[in-house]
Scaffold this active site. Structure first.
Site, short mmCIF file in Angstrom:
data_model
loop_
_atom_site.label_atom_id
_atom_site.label_comp_id
_atom_site.label_asym_id
_atom_site.label_seq_id
_atom_site.Cartn_x
_atom_site.Cartn_y
_atom_site.Cartn_z
N GLU A 1 0.85 -1.20 0.00
CA GLU A 1 0.00 0.00 0.00
C GLU A 1 0.88 1.24 0.00
N HIS A 30 -44.71 -6.74 10.33
CA HIS A 30 -45.52 -5.51 10.33
C HIS A 30 -45.28 -4.77 11.64
N ASP A 39 -12.03 -1.62 -8.96
CA ASP A 39 -12.24 -0.46 -9.84
C ASP A 39 -11.29 -0.44 -11.03
N HIS A 86 -18.52 -3.10 -2.90
CA HIS A 86 -18.94 -4.49 -2.68
C HIS A 86 -18.65 -5.37 -3.89
N ALA A 120 -24.44 14.83 -12.51
CA ALA A 120 -25.55 14.42 -11.63
C ALA A 120 -25.51 12.91 -11.41
N GLY A 121 -24.30 12.41 -11.09
CA GLY A 121 -24.16 10.99 -10.76
C GLY A 121 -24.23 10.80 -9.26
N ILE A 171 -21.90 10.67 -6.85
CA ILE A 171 -21.14 11.59 -5.99
C ILE A 171 -21.80 12.96 -5.94
N GLU A 177 -24.95 12.76 -3.74
CA GLU A 177 -24.68 12.51 -2.31
C GLU A 177 -23.99 13.72 -1.67
P1 FAD Z 1 -9.48 1.48 -3.97
O1 FAD Z 1 -10.39 1.53 -2.83
O2 FAD Z 1 -9.36 2.68 -4.83
O3 FAD Z 1 -8.06 1.11 -3.37
C1 FAD Z 1 -6.91 1.06 -4.15
C2 FAD Z 1 -5.70 1.19 -3.26
O4 FAD Z 1 -4.55 0.88 -4.02
C3 FAD Z 1 -5.47 2.58 -2.71
O5 FAD Z 1 -5.29 2.51 -1.32
C4 FAD Z 1 -4.19 3.05 -3.39
O6 FAD Z 1 -3.39 3.89 -2.55
C5 FAD Z 1 -3.49 1.74 -3.64
N1 FAD Z 1 -2.53 1.76 -4.74
C6 FAD Z 1 -2.70 2.21 -6.00
N2 FAD Z 1 -1.60 2.02 -6.74
C7 FAD Z 1 -0.70 1.44 -5.92
C8 FAD Z 1 0.63 0.98 -6.09
N3 FAD Z 1 1.26 1.05 -7.25
N4 FAD Z 1 1.25 0.45 -5.02
C9 FAD Z 1 0.65 0.35 -3.81
N5 FAD Z 1 -0.61 0.75 -3.61
C10 FAD Z 1 -1.28 1.27 -4.64
N6 FAD Z 1 -18.73 2.50 -3.43
C11 FAD Z 1 -19.73 1.85 -2.81
O7 FAD Z 1 -19.94 0.66 -3.04
N7 FAD Z 1 -20.52 2.50 -1.89
C12 FAD Z 1 -20.35 3.80 -1.60
O8 FAD Z 1 -21.07 4.35 -0.77
C13 FAD Z 1 -19.31 4.50 -2.26
N8 FAD Z 1 -19.10 5.81 -1.99
C14 FAD Z 1 -18.08 6.47 -2.62
C15 FAD Z 1 -17.91 7.81 -2.36
C16 FAD Z 1 -16.89 8.52 -2.98
C17 FAD Z 1 -16.70 9.97 -2.68
C18 FAD Z 1 -16.02 7.83 -3.88
C19 FAD Z 1 -14.89 8.56 -4.54
C20 FAD Z 1 -16.20 6.49 -4.16
C21 FAD Z 1 -17.24 5.79 -3.53
N9 FAD Z 1 -17.48 4.45 -3.80
C22 FAD Z 1 -18.50 3.80 -3.18
C23 FAD Z 1 -16.63 3.69 -4.73
C24 FAD Z 1 -15.61 2.84 -3.94
O9 FAD Z 1 -14.83 3.70 -3.14
C25 FAD Z 1 -14.73 2.06 -4.91
O10 FAD Z 1 -15.54 1.29 -5.77
C26 FAD Z 1 -13.81 1.13 -4.13
O11 FAD Z 1 -13.01 1.84 -3.23
C27 FAD Z 1 -12.93 0.33 -5.09
O12 FAD Z 1 -12.12 -0.53 -4.36
P2 FAD Z 1 -10.71 -1.01 -4.89
O13 FAD Z 1 -10.21 -1.95 -3.85
O14 FAD Z 1 -10.83 -1.50 -6.28
O15 FAD Z 1 -9.79 0.28 -4.96
P1 NAI Z 2 -21.03 8.80 -12.14
O1 NAI Z 2 -20.59 8.00 -13.29
O2 NAI Z 2 -21.97 8.21 -11.16
O3 NAI Z 2 -21.69 10.16 -12.62
C1 NAI Z 2 -21.02 11.07 -13.44
C2 NAI Z 2 -22.05 11.97 -14.09
O4 NAI Z 2 -21.37 13.01 -14.74
C3 NAI Z 2 -22.89 11.25 -15.13
O5 NAI Z 2 -24.23 11.56 -14.91
C4 NAI Z 2 -22.37 11.82 -16.44
O6 NAI Z 2 -23.34 11.85 -17.46
C5 NAI Z 2 -21.96 13.21 -16.01
N1 NAI Z 2 -20.96 13.86 -16.85
C6 NAI Z 2 -19.89 13.31 -17.47
N2 NAI Z 2 -19.17 14.25 -18.12
C7 NAI Z 2 -19.81 15.43 -17.91
C8 NAI Z 2 -19.56 16.77 -18.29
N3 NAI Z 2 -18.50 17.09 -19.02
N4 NAI Z 2 -20.42 17.73 -17.90
C9 NAI Z 2 -21.50 17.41 -17.13
N5 NAI Z 2 -21.78 16.17 -16.73
C10 NAI Z 2 -20.94 15.19 -17.11
O7 NAI Z 2 -19.66 9.26 -11.44
P2 NAI Z 2 -19.37 9.93 -10.04
O8 NAI Z 2 -20.59 10.50 -9.45
O9 NAI Z 2 -18.19 10.79 -10.26
O10 NAI Z 2 -18.93 8.68 -9.18
C11 NAI Z 2 -17.79 7.88 -9.55
C12 NAI Z 2 -17.96 6.46 -9.15
O11 NAI Z 2 -17.95 6.33 -7.74
C13 NAI Z 2 -19.25 5.90 -9.67
O12 NAI Z 2 -18.93 4.85 -10.56
C14 NAI Z 2 -19.95 5.34 -8.48
O13 NAI Z 2 -20.32 4.02 -8.69
C15 NAI Z 2 -18.94 5.40 -7.35
N6 NAI Z 2 -19.65 5.93 -6.18
C16 NAI Z 2 -20.58 5.12 -5.59
C17 NAI Z 2 -21.31 5.58 -4.55
C18 NAI Z 2 -22.34 4.70 -3.98
O14 NAI Z 2 -22.35 3.51 -4.28
N7 NAI Z 2 -23.23 5.21 -3.15
C19 NAI Z 2 -21.14 6.92 -4.00
C20 NAI Z 2 -20.17 7.69 -4.73
C21 NAI Z 2 -19.45 7.19 -5.75
#
Ligand code: FAD
Ligand code: NAI
Length: 466
Positions: free
Chosen positions: A33, A445, A313, A322, A181-182, A184, A187
């Site tokens: 990490e 219920h 991701d 998940h 309007a995705g 993030i 939320e």
């Molecule tokens: P990550 O969690 O991105 O972890 C990757 C790790 O790899 C990082 O710690 C990074 O430092 C490390 N790394 C990268 N390159 C290297 C390297 N070369 N050497 C060593 N370490 C390295 N998903 C949900 O399901 N529910 C949610 O509510 C949700 N909310 C979110 C809110 C926000 C604001 C954001 C940005 C994302 C959210 N997501 C949510 C998405 C979720 O965070 C990701 O889908 C998830 O973290 C992906 O997990 P991962 O293990 O693939 O990667």
């Molecule tokens: P997103 O893919 O959910 O939404 C991005 C939005 O931006 C889309 O509606 C898209 O049409 C729009 N867009 C793209 N280019 C644009 C532009 N140039 N101008 C205006 N609008 C534009 O991505 P977001 O919200 O950034 O989230 C990233 C990832 O993180 C998502 O894949 C999501 O799954 C994950 N995430 C999950 C959460 C959860 O599970 N509750 C919470 C937050 C993030």
């Protein structure tokens, strides 16, 4: 030189869960990490901090707007933003410590530094100018994703922020302009709107939450507008002038036409995320990427290089914690010679706003496009007893079932606690269950989940309370 069975690069939900499962299966495991703390995007700057702020801001909103009607009289709540940020940080720390504990408990070595793949069986770990080479039978890439950027708009994480900056603003912006309007945008927009910001969301498409069921998204937009959100759909931000005290964003219709200028104190860019592979040495090692820069894998998570796998991701599929976790478990089992597997047809998605939106399986649009004949069962929370007494009646449950077999193909919920309610649908769909199965399952219920049962009854046109 250490020798491991498995080295996992990245400790997000994909990586650390993979490591734990591999250790359970008897492998000698190390995680690499580069971040100061374990847990990846999810724990540090994603799921967890956003949910902490969503919870705290919802309480603030409730105290100001909902308590009085229930006869709970409190004086107008005052925002202590540093304390709220401290609450968020405590949540992060607790979860990060939890992952550290899991690593220790499962005797997983934690190697702090940036990992680079040197080829089959070799990972270089570099930190503070020093590097070591680790030998291992298998490697799992779990390096996650990074924010997508808008050309010409520089994110400074102070005034023009990504989700990371938006989770740590030091004051409530008067005007918050959100690009995208995705999940993030909606939320974090909710967080700052509840705390007092005026929120305008600019979305390229003509709808919010692309990918979610259209009818649900429409109702969600109406509810958010009622809360005070403003949307500019079919529009894009093409530039932000940072020279003045307030930011001036140029907005253009997506289809072309006259531009307008919107002023804002903070601009949040959230237009998706991109796979993160920087510094991993993939090209030199011969690990192939797909046309969107994601690590290319076969159905068993294997990359083009023997003994190197990838999950989360950084590979195709929904960017959800998940999904990454389930892939982590599956790949560990595959490496151990078992039949690890992820059912991509049953991965729930939740938007943790008020109301929440949750979804699993196919949307109505997807079924139409695939030419599948389906029946729809809907049930509104206005007809659900528990929602009525709590006066939280926004939203409905929608079940899509195969017209011939009655098998449930998709479930979509908008309403309070929708994120918890979706899981009975997941279990049902995992077992290939029908709307009839759900309709005949006794539900306690009074619960909001009774609306799920009623929607299942509505598939057969026999809902009781409607
Ligand atoms: P990550 O969690 O991105 O972890 C990757 C790790 O790899 C990082 O710690 C990074 O430092 C490390 N790394 C990268 N390159 C290297 C390297 N070369 N050497 C060593 N370490 C390295 N998903 C949900 O399901 N529910 C949610 O509510 C949700 N909310 C979110 C809110 C926000 C604001 C954001 C940005 C994302 C959210 N997501 C949510 C998405 C979720 O965070 C990701 O889908 C998830 O973290 C992906 O997990 P991962 O293990 O693939 O990667
Ligand atoms: P997103 O893919 O959910 O939404 C991005 C939005 O931006 C889309 O509606 C898209 O049409 C729009 N867009 C793209 N280019 C644009 C532009 N140039 N101008 C205006 N609008 C534009 O991505 P977001 O919200 O950034 O989230 C990233 C990832 O993180 C998502 O894949 C999501 O799954 C994950 N995430 C999950 C959460 C959860 O599970 N509750 C919470 C937050 C993030």
């Amino acid at each position: 030189m250490a020798t491991y069975d498995l080295v996992v690069i990245g400790t997000g939900p994909g990586g650390y869960v993979c490591a734990v499962r591999a250790a359970q299966l008897g492998m000698k495991v190390a995680v690499v990490e580069k971040n100061a703390t374990l847990g990846g995007t999810c724990l540090n700057v994603g799921c967890m901090p956003s949910k902490a702020l969503l919870h705290a801001s919802e309480m603030f909103e409730e105290a100001g707007h909902s308590f009085a009607k229930m006869g709970v009289s409190v004086s107008a709540p005052k925002l202590d933003l540093p304390a709220m940020m401290n609450f968020k940080q405590q949540g992060i720390d607790g979860n990060v410590k939890g992952v550290e504990f899991l690593m220790k408990k499962n005797k997983i070595d934690v190697l702090k530094g940036a990992g680079k793949i040197l080829g089959t069986g070799k990972v270089e770990v570099s930190a503070d100018g020093k590097s070591q080479v680790i030998e291992t039978k298998s490697i799992v890439i779990a390096t996650g994703s990074d924010i997508a950027r808008l050309k010409g708009i520089e994110i400074d994480e102070t005034r023009i922020v990504s989700s990371t900056g938006a989770l740590s603003l030091d004051k409530v912006p008067g005007k918050l302009l959100i690009v995208g309007a995705g999940v993030i945008g909606l939320e974090l927009g909710s967080v700052w709107h509840r705390l007092g910001a005026e929120v305008v969301v600019v979305e390229f498409l003509d709808r919010i939450l692309p990918g979610m069921d259209g009818e649900i998204a429409k109702q969600f937009q109406r509810i958010l507008e009622k809360q005070g959100f403003a949307f500019k759909l079919g529009a894009k931000v093409t530039g932000v002038d940072t020279s003045g005290k307030t930011l001036k964003a140029t907005i253009e219709p997506a289809a072309g036409g006259a531009a307008e200028t919107l002023e804002a104190d903070v601009v949040l860019v959230c237009i998706g995320r991109v796979p993160y592979t920087e510094g991993l040495g993939l090209k030199e090692a011969g690990v192939a990427l797909d046309n969107r820069g994601r690590v290319q894998i076969d159905p068993h998570f294997a990359t083009s290089v023997k003994g190197v796998y990838a999950i989360g991701d950084v590979v195709a599929g929904p960017m959800l914690a998940h999904k990454a976790e389930d892939e982590g478990v599956a790949v560990a089992e595959i490496i151990a010679g078992q039949a690890g597997h992820v059912n991509y047809d049953v991965i729930p998605g939740v938007v943790y706003t008020t109301p929440e939106v949750s979804s699993v399986g196919k949307t109505e649009e997807e079924l139409k496009q695939a030419g599948v004949a389906y029946t729809v069962g809907k049930f509104p929370f206005t007809a659900n007893g528990r929602s009525k007494v709590n006066q939280t009646t926004d939203g409905f449950v929608k079940i899509l079932a195969d017209a011939k077999t009655d098998r449930v193909l998709g479930v979509h919920i908008i309403g309070r606690e929708a994120g918890e309610m979706i899981h009975e649908a997941c279990v049902l769909m995992e077992f290939g269950g029908s709307a009839e199965d759900l309709a005949r399952t006794c539900h306690a219920h009074p619960t909001r989940s009774e609306a799920v049962k009623e929607a299942a009854l509505a598939v057969g046109k026999r809902a009781i309370h409607m």
